[in-house]
Enzyme design. Structure first.
Site, PDB file in Angstrom:
ATOM      1  N   ASN A  28       6.806  -2.562   2.974  1.00 41.69           N
ATOM      2  CA  ASN A  28       5.940  -2.063   1.920  1.00 41.69           C
ATOM      3  C   ASN A  28       5.710  -3.214   0.943  1.00 41.69           C
ATOM      4  OD1 ASN A  28       4.493  -0.336   0.157  1.00 41.69           O
ATOM      5  ND2 ASN A  28       5.847   1.378   0.671  1.00 41.69           N
TER       6      ASN A  28
ATOM      7  N   ASN B 160       2.204   9.942   6.145  1.00 38.31           N
ATOM      8  CA  ASN B 160       3.094   9.201   5.247  1.00 38.31           C
ATOM      9  C   ASN B 160       3.582  10.153   4.158  1.00 38.31           C
ATOM     10  OD1 ASN B 160       3.465   7.594   2.571  1.00 38.31           O
ATOM     11  ND2 ASN B 160       3.611   6.023   4.143  1.00 38.31           N
TER      12      ASN B 160
ATOM     13  N   GLY C  77      -3.261  -3.255   5.627  1.00 38.19           N
ATOM     14  CA  GLY C  77      -3.328  -2.608   4.332  1.00 38.19           C
ATOM     15  C   GLY C  77      -4.426  -3.124   3.434  1.00 38.19           C
TER      16      GLY C  77
ATOM     17  N   CYS D 291       8.039   3.178  -1.959  1.00 36.87           N
ATOM     18  CA  CYS D 291       6.937   3.012  -2.899  1.00 36.87           C
ATOM     19  C   CYS D 291       7.456   2.527  -4.248  1.00 36.87           C
ATOM     20  CB  CYS D 291       6.183   4.328  -3.086  1.00 36.87           C
ATOM     21  SG  CYS D 291       4.835   4.196  -4.279  1.00 36.87           S
TER      22      CYS D 291
END
Length: 314
Positions: free
Chosen positions: A202, A109, A275, A140
């Protein structure tokens, strides 16, 4: 925790991401599993389909000031800020440690603060033997001037994707942000610029306030909201994107059970990243893998690859 191989008999959990064969679709998501090898103290991590390394940048980063996390009723907020030793140290130190205990494909990543940083970092990691897929993080929410700032406009997504694709040889998957107006337009921009696949979603951008101090709980004020609460958003976006694009997708966001994995794959995901569940339960991934055959049996599924995109409009 050990996987019961007898339970796997007669069930095919394997999937393929751009020609990279995974023994199962379960992948710890970046930022929730470190560089992987520390988890080998608790279970045989070779049971995983793959793993996505902690977000890596060109230079080392300490990350954001403390406190970095906040609890939520159905998830958590984090604002770690891409703390990592830099790509050279990842290649020289972290990957060799991982290679000793993990023999499945690795996903790197990569984040950056400029197109040039993304290009240089990806070109370096492309030369690492154990890395088989590059995950380009343009989503992000916890850094200023990088990450999500590249992922909210079609033009910038296309620009960084095209630039990185020109210097890499391995499959390039672009990790997209849900903090956009039109996820399909962003996904199409990445695909048209040469992305081999996509990863979504995300974290959502969230915030908590300490009502006693009347100040934000997280020092960075806002952070990435993850956990079970975002699962329906992730399923919706995976469904939209896989019905609009022709490249494979790794689904991510709130996955915490074998049934979640199957639902995400029916929405169109080829593989599924786990996650925040790893932070709550270090054994989340092997538990999910162990539970998959029984869940497949209940649902009449022999091969997981058969259910990718099985959900069709009525």
């Amino acid at each position: 925790m050990e996987i019961n191989n007898e339970a796997l008999r007669g069930k095919d959990l394997s999937v393929s991401l751009s020609g990279v064969k995974l023994q199962n679709p379960v992948i710890p998501a970046s930022g929730c599993f470190g560089f992987g090898y520390n988890m080998a103290e608790y279970y045989d991590i070779d049971c995983l389909g793959s793993l996505s390394l902690k977000g890596t940048t060109l230079n080392s980063r300490y990350g954001n000031p403390l406190p970095r996390t906040a609890e939520c009723p159905a998830g958590m907020i984090n604002s770690v800020g891409l703390q990592n030793p830099g790509v050279d140290k990842v290649i020289s130190d972290e990957l060799p440690k991982l290679r000793e205990v993990f023999h499945q494909p690795v996903i790197a990543n990569i984040s950056g603060f400029s197109i040039d940083e993304y290009v240089e970092c990806c070109a370096k990691i492309d030369g690492a033997d154990q890395v088989e897929i590059i995950e380009l993080n343009v989503s992000c929410p916890n850094v200023h001037g990088g990450g999500m700032s590249f992922g909210t406009q079609c033009e910038s997504v296309a620009e960084v994707t095209r630039a990185v694709k020109a210097v890499t040889t391995k499959p390039l998957y672009v990790k997209l942000s849900p903090n956009v107006t039109d996820i399909v337009a962003i996904a199409r921009a990445a695909e048209e610029a040469g992305a081999d696949g996509l990863c979504l979603i995300n974290t959502l951008l969230g915030m908590r306030i300490d009502v006693k101090t009347r100040k934000p709980v997280v020092a960075n004020v806002m952070g990435g909201f993850s956990g079970p609460a975002i699962f329906p958003v992730a399923v919706r976006m995976v469904y939209q994107v896989t019905n609009a694009c022709g490249i494979p997708v790794m689904g991510c966001g709130g996955v915490s059970s074998a049934r979640d994995v199957i639902e995400m794959m029916m929405a169109g995901a080829t593989a599924v990243q786990v996650g925040a569940a790893n932070l709550r339960d270090p054994y989340a991934c092997p538990r999910i893998i162990a539970d998959l055959p029984a869940e497949m049996e209940r649902l009449g599924i022999d091969r997981l690859s058969d259910i990718i995109g099985a959900c069709k409009p009525a």
